[in-house]
Design a protein around this motif. Sequence first.
Motif, PDB file in Angstrom:
ATOM      1  N   TYR A  28       0.789  -1.233   0.000  1.00 19.18           N
ATOM      2  CA  TYR A  28       0.000   0.000   0.000  1.00 19.18           C
ATOM      3  C   TYR A  28       0.824   1.288   0.000  1.00 19.18           C
ATOM      4  N   TYR A  29       2.134   1.193   0.085  1.00 20.03           N
ATOM      5  CA  TYR A  29       2.943   2.412   0.067  1.00 20.03           C
ATOM      6  C   TYR A  29       2.696   3.251  -1.171  1.00 20.03           C
ATOM      7  N   GLN A  31       0.057   3.928  -2.934  1.00 21.02           N
ATOM      8  CA  GLN A  31      -1.211   4.629  -3.161  1.00 21.02           C
ATOM      9  C   GLN A  31      -1.101   6.148  -3.040  1.00 21.02           C
ATOM     10  N   PRO A  32      -0.484   6.712  -1.978  1.00 24.84           N
ATOM     11  CA  PRO A  32      -0.374   8.174  -1.941  1.00 24.84           C
ATOM     12  C   PRO A  32       0.787   8.707  -2.777  1.00 24.84           C
ATOM     13  N   ARG A 151       0.189   4.249   4.288  1.00 24.17           N
ATOM     14  CA  ARG A 151      -0.215   5.442   3.528  1.00 24.17           C
ATOM     15  C   ARG A 151       0.326   6.708   4.178  1.00 24.17           C
ATOM     16  N   THR A 152       0.240   6.758   5.510  1.00 25.27           N
ATOM     17  CA  THR A 152       0.670   7.964   6.220  1.00 25.27           C
ATOM     18  C   THR A 152       2.179   8.148   6.161  1.00 25.27           C
ATOM     19  N   TRP A 232      -9.399   4.291  -2.318  1.00 21.56           N
ATOM     20  CA  TRP A 232      -8.026   4.617  -1.947  1.00 21.56           C
ATOM     21  C   TRP A 232      -7.099   4.867  -3.141  1.00 21.56           C
ATOM     22  N   THR A 233      -7.297   4.151  -4.241  1.00 26.22           N
ATOM     23  CA  THR A 233      -6.352   4.292  -5.356  1.00 26.22           C
ATOM     24  C   THR A 233      -6.375   5.684  -5.991  1.00 26.22           C
ATOM     25  N   VAL A 236      -5.605  10.230  -4.159  1.00 30.43           N
ATOM     26  CA  VAL A 236      -4.506  11.193  -4.218  1.00 30.43           C
ATOM     27  C   VAL A 236      -4.699  12.199  -5.353  1.00 30.43           C
ATOM     28  N   HIS A 248       1.850  15.344   0.098  1.00 31.42           N
ATOM     29  CA  HIS A 248       1.808  13.905   0.317  1.00 31.42           C
ATOM     30  C   HIS A 248       1.614  13.586   1.800  1.00 31.42           C
ATOM     31  N   GLY A 252      -1.480  11.474   3.195  1.00 25.87           N
ATOM     32  CA  GLY A 252      -1.208  10.265   3.950  1.00 25.87           C
ATOM     33  C   GLY A 252      -1.910  10.229   5.287  1.00 25.87           C
ATOM     34  N   GLY A 255      -5.100   8.334   5.874  1.00 23.64           N
ATOM     35  CA  GLY A 255      -5.055   6.914   6.170  1.00 23.64           C
ATOM     36  C   GLY A 255      -5.331   6.610   7.623  1.00 23.64           C
TER      37      GLY A 255
END
Length: 409
Positions: A28-29, A31-32, A151-152, A232-233, A236, A248, A252, A255
């Motif tokens: 998941y890294y 996604q943002p 994500r964060t 989620w995708t 951003v 970013h 994030g 999340g």
Amino acid sequence: MKPTQTTLSTGVVLLFAVACGLAVGNVYYAQPLLDAMAEAFAMDPATVGIVVTLTQVGYGVGLLLLVPLGDLLNRRRLIVTQTLLSALALLMIAFASNSAWLLLGMTLTGLLAVVTQVLVAYAATLAIPAQRGRVVGVVTSGIVVGILLARTVAGGMADLAGWRSIYLLSAGLTLLMALLLFRVLPKHEDAQPASSYAALLGSVFTLFKEEPVLRQRAMLALMTFASAMVLWTPMVLPLSAPPLSLSHTQIGLFGLAGAAGALAAARAGHLADRGLGQWTSGLSLLLMLVSWLPIALTQSSLWALLLGVITLDLGLQAVHVTSQSMIYSVRPEAQSRLTAGYMLFYSIGSALGSIGSTAMYAWGGWLGVCLLGAGINAVALVYWWRTLNIKTPEPCGEGACSRSAAQQS
């Protein structure tokens, strides 16, 4: 096949949770960071969702080819080996010189991240039957927290040191986790039943034929995780564009709004242990559907997005943990294969949601994305209602599952 249950200490359960969170975070890294990756490799923003899609495709392949090995091989060796290889895949992403290397690294990262599901199945095997839902809930809470922090932290790291930095950091932490797992996981297991790899893979599909609960829950996984990826995708894209123009780091932070999902995970497992899995699922699916109303107001109110993210993730994780608790009760001797079958549909749904959402955003904007997500959730709710007559497994008291398995054999 089942190791001595006294080996499942609280510390081991927590280690399972942390290891699962770290492994799933690797998926998941991105996604943002999709806009930064698109800029770095000159990728079309409308199709950059392929980065997430290929990760999910790799995850699906790993579910089918790697997770069933947990019912055949020594799980300690399997888990440690996958964790070490994951670190190498992360380094491939961090040092990618073009989009081809990036996409290959993402695919391999997804393939190897299925170690998460080997760990979940192992925890379910080690757990006392009457507490299986609670243990699965605790471990799944680690997965939820891993997704949220991924994500964060990825957003913050991208602003501080570029998007590649999070993959370098994760590679180092993954190597450390491999060492901890090697030292802590039970070193001895009972002999696994004799079986060929081909027969093992074939039995995954046999389980779908024999277990209606697995079929039902797999379809719910496909639809619920597809709707989650629809959110989620592409999120951003509107948040980073004018007039919002969030960084970013700020993106994030959204999340963390889903932290309630981690709390729901453990509680939902407890309700499933009490035989309330079906109705917990129905209420959670309704909550997911309603959440798209505030999400649709994102561009006029970030508070509305915050509310929508909390409710969507709460419902998603409650359905997920309930489903896992229910399917693990039907065949305790086939935990890894049940996990593989169920999570394969999760991965298919996630991949479809990822690629469909960015295409929908390019065609219909954020409102189109919300209509797509709500439509998927509505279908899931109707499907749940129409399958209520399917007999679900009773929660197992201590020793009950073992006796049932013995009778079946």
